[in-house]
Design a protein around this motif. Structure first.
Motif, PDB file in Angstrom:
ATOM      1  N   ILE A  19       0.865  -1.333  -0.158  1.00  0.00           N
ATOM      2  CA  ILE A  19      -0.124   0.127  -0.093  1.00  0.00           C
ATOM      3  C   ILE A  19       0.767   1.266  -0.037  1.00  0.00           C
ATOM      4  N   ARG A  20       2.081   1.284   0.737  1.00  0.00           N
ATOM      5  CA  ARG A  20       2.775   2.370   0.972  1.00  0.00           C
ATOM      6  C   ARG A  20       3.527   2.685  -0.547  1.00  0.00           C
ATOM      7  N   GLN A  22       2.463   2.073  -3.243  1.00  0.00           N
ATOM      8  CA  GLN A  22       1.137   2.468  -4.242  1.00  0.00           C
ATOM      9  C   GLN A  22       1.091   1.296  -5.282  1.00  0.00           C
ATOM     10  N   ARG A  25      -3.780  -0.378  -3.682  1.00  0.00           N
ATOM     11  CA  ARG A  25      -4.408   0.407  -3.328  1.00  0.00           C
ATOM     12  C   ARG A  25      -5.488   0.144  -1.931  1.00  0.00           C
ATOM     13  N   GLY A  26      -6.067   1.015  -1.339  1.00  0.00           N
ATOM     14  CA  GLY A  26      -6.998   0.737  -0.457  1.00  0.00           C
ATOM     15  C   GLY A  26      -8.228  -0.172  -0.444  1.00  0.00           C
ATOM     16  N   ALA A  29      -6.827  -3.857  -1.224  1.00  0.00           N
ATOM     17  CA  ALA A  29      -6.405  -4.510   0.170  1.00  0.00           C
ATOM     18  C   ALA A  29      -7.607  -4.766   1.127  1.00  0.00           C
TER      19      ALA A  29
END
Length: 64
Positions: A19-20, A22, A25-26, A29
């Motif tokens: 996620i960090r 990129q 994505r949220g 996830a």
């Protein structure tokens, strides 16, 4: 000395890194995490648990 880390911790760290970075994505996830929880509480849970145990044993036997 043997260090044991729960698979949940390793996968959680991997999801955070993706996620960090990129790469994940949220939304996807959240779907992956929800899917994991559903698998853990479904009929396939014993099979998945046994498969993870066998893979962990295989990795433990590898000498890198």
């Amino acid at each position: 000395m043997r260090l044991t880390v729960p698979v949940v911790v390793v996968l959680g760290v991997l999801v955070v890194v993706l996620i960090r970075g990129q790469r994940l994505r949220g939304g996807p996830a959240a779907v992956a995490v929800t899917f994991g929880f559903e698998l853990a509480h479904g009929q396939a849970a014993p099979v998945i648990t046994e498969m993870c145990r066998l893979v962990a044993q295989l990795i433990d036997r590898l000498r890198l």
